[in-house]
Design an enzyme around this catalytic site. Sequence first.
Site, PDB file in Angstrom:
ATOM      1  N   CYS A 152      -8.290   2.495  -1.043  1.00 52.22           N
ATOM      2  CA  CYS A 152      -6.977   3.137  -1.044  1.00 52.22           C
ATOM      3  C   CYS A 152      -6.487   3.294  -2.484  1.00 52.22           C
ATOM      4  O   CYS A 152      -6.812   2.492  -3.364  1.00 52.22           O
ATOM      5  CB  CYS A 152      -5.976   2.318  -0.242  1.00 52.22           C
ATOM      6  SG  CYS A 152      -4.345   3.116  -0.098  1.00 52.22           S
ATOM      7  N   ASP A 176      -3.583   2.821  -3.477  1.00 50.90           N
ATOM      8  CA  ASP A 176      -2.488   1.863  -3.688  1.00 50.90           C
ATOM      9  C   ASP A 176      -2.671   1.078  -5.001  1.00 50.90           C
ATOM     10  O   ASP A 176      -3.744   0.523  -5.253  1.00 50.90           O
ATOM     11  CB  ASP A 176      -2.453   0.896  -2.490  1.00 50.90           C
ATOM     12  CG  ASP A 176      -1.184   0.056  -2.451  1.00 50.90           C
ATOM     13  OD1 ASP A 176      -0.904  -0.643  -3.449  1.00 50.90           O
ATOM     14  OD2 ASP A 176      -0.480   0.097  -1.429  1.00 50.90           O
ATOM     15  N   ARG A 204      -1.762  -1.673  -5.859  1.00 45.16           N
ATOM     16  CA  ARG A 204      -1.968  -3.119  -5.712  1.00 45.16           C
ATOM     17  C   ARG A 204      -3.402  -3.484  -5.341  1.00 45.16           C
ATOM     18  O   ARG A 204      -3.712  -4.648  -5.107  1.00 45.16           O
ATOM     19  CB  ARG A 204      -1.001  -3.657  -4.635  1.00 45.16           C
ATOM     20  CG  ARG A 204       0.454  -3.463  -5.006  1.00 45.16           C
ATOM     21  CD  ARG A 204       1.353  -3.641  -3.798  1.00 45.16           C
ATOM     22  NE  ARG A 204       1.091  -2.623  -2.773  1.00 45.16           N
ATOM     23  CZ  ARG A 204       1.740  -2.557  -1.604  1.00 45.16           C
ATOM     24  NH1 ARG A 204       2.656  -3.450  -1.314  1.00 45.16           N
ATOM     25  NH2 ARG A 204       1.456  -1.604  -0.738  1.00 45.16           N
ATOM     26  N   HIS A 237      -6.762  -2.009   3.164  1.00 45.65           N
ATOM     27  CA  HIS A 237      -5.938  -3.187   2.853  1.00 45.65           C
ATOM     28  C   HIS A 237      -4.836  -3.311   3.888  1.00 45.65           C
ATOM     29  O   HIS A 237      -4.369  -2.306   4.444  1.00 45.65           O
ATOM     30  CB  HIS A 237      -5.365  -3.110   1.430  1.00 45.65           C
ATOM     31  CG  HIS A 237      -4.374  -1.994   1.226  1.00 45.65           C
ATOM     32  ND1 HIS A 237      -3.019  -2.203   1.211  1.00 45.65           N
ATOM     33  CD2 HIS A 237      -4.542  -0.666   1.038  1.00 45.65           C
ATOM     34  CE1 HIS A 237      -2.394  -1.046   1.005  1.00 45.65           C
ATOM     35  NE2 HIS A 237      -3.296  -0.087   0.907  1.00 45.65           N
ATOM     36  N   CYS A 243      -1.000  -1.229   4.546  1.00 46.65           N
ATOM     37  CA  CYS A 243      -1.205   0.073   3.873  1.00 46.65           C
ATOM     38  C   CYS A 243      -0.074   1.038   4.264  1.00 46.65           C
ATOM     39  O   CYS A 243       0.155   1.294   5.453  1.00 46.65           O
ATOM     40  CB  CYS A 243      -2.563   0.652   4.271  1.00 46.65           C
ATOM     41  SG  CYS A 243      -2.915   2.243   3.481  1.00 46.65           S
TER      42      CYS A 243
HETATM   43 CO    CO Z   1      -3.007   1.881   1.245  1.00 46.93          CO
END
Ligand code: CO
Length: 224
Positions: free
Chosen positions: A45, A47, A49, A101, A104
């Site tokens: 992803c 993302d 993080r 993750h 999400c």
């Molecule tokens: Co995500």
Amino acid sequence: MKPSHPLASLIENNKRWSDKRRAADPEFFTRLTRLQAPEYLWIGCADSRVPANEIVDLDPGELFVHRNVANVVVHTDLNCLSVLQYAVDVLKVKHVMVVGHYGCGGVAAALNNLKLGLINNWLRHVQDVSQKHAARLGAVRQGSPRVDRLCELNVIEQVANVCQTTVMESAWERGQDVTVHGWIYGLNNGLVRDLEIDIAHHEIIDSARDKAVNAVFAQDAMQA
Ligand code: CO
């Protein structure tokens, strides 16, 4: 760059990082310019993080990476397919990991049908996953438990999608040693969890997927 530039601190960080790497290993960058030979392709992803290299503590040159919102693998996405093809055909990676993750935002938006604009077209693929498993997913407690189950299911279905590409089919047909895996990362503890779907040839895609999906729902039964 003037010190007042909004990105000045990042350029400063970069210089410090480069100096530190060279101090520890003077040949580090010279070696990398000559060759990249990663053994792994990470499809994860976007993302912020979930920083791929950092999570598995690998250096530059050790991990080939493709990231998009909600780690989706679509059979018409030339971007993702090109990364996969290059990784498998040219770099000859041994392992492809689809890494989702928990928590999400893309998966949650898909599940809750949030209207976010253009990205809804992309997240439609996650909604396909959700619809496919609607009967069992509907029995999971609403809110984060259901989002997390869909995060897991999404990884499993994207693993199957990777396996069904012409890239993987051809690689396996010519006997290349490459396995596709499904992982999920916990934002709350920094730990990767293996979803125990490991596919190294075409014939086991369906059985491996069914087994992993059953395991996703079995953990809920255990917790209930
Ligand atoms: Co995500």
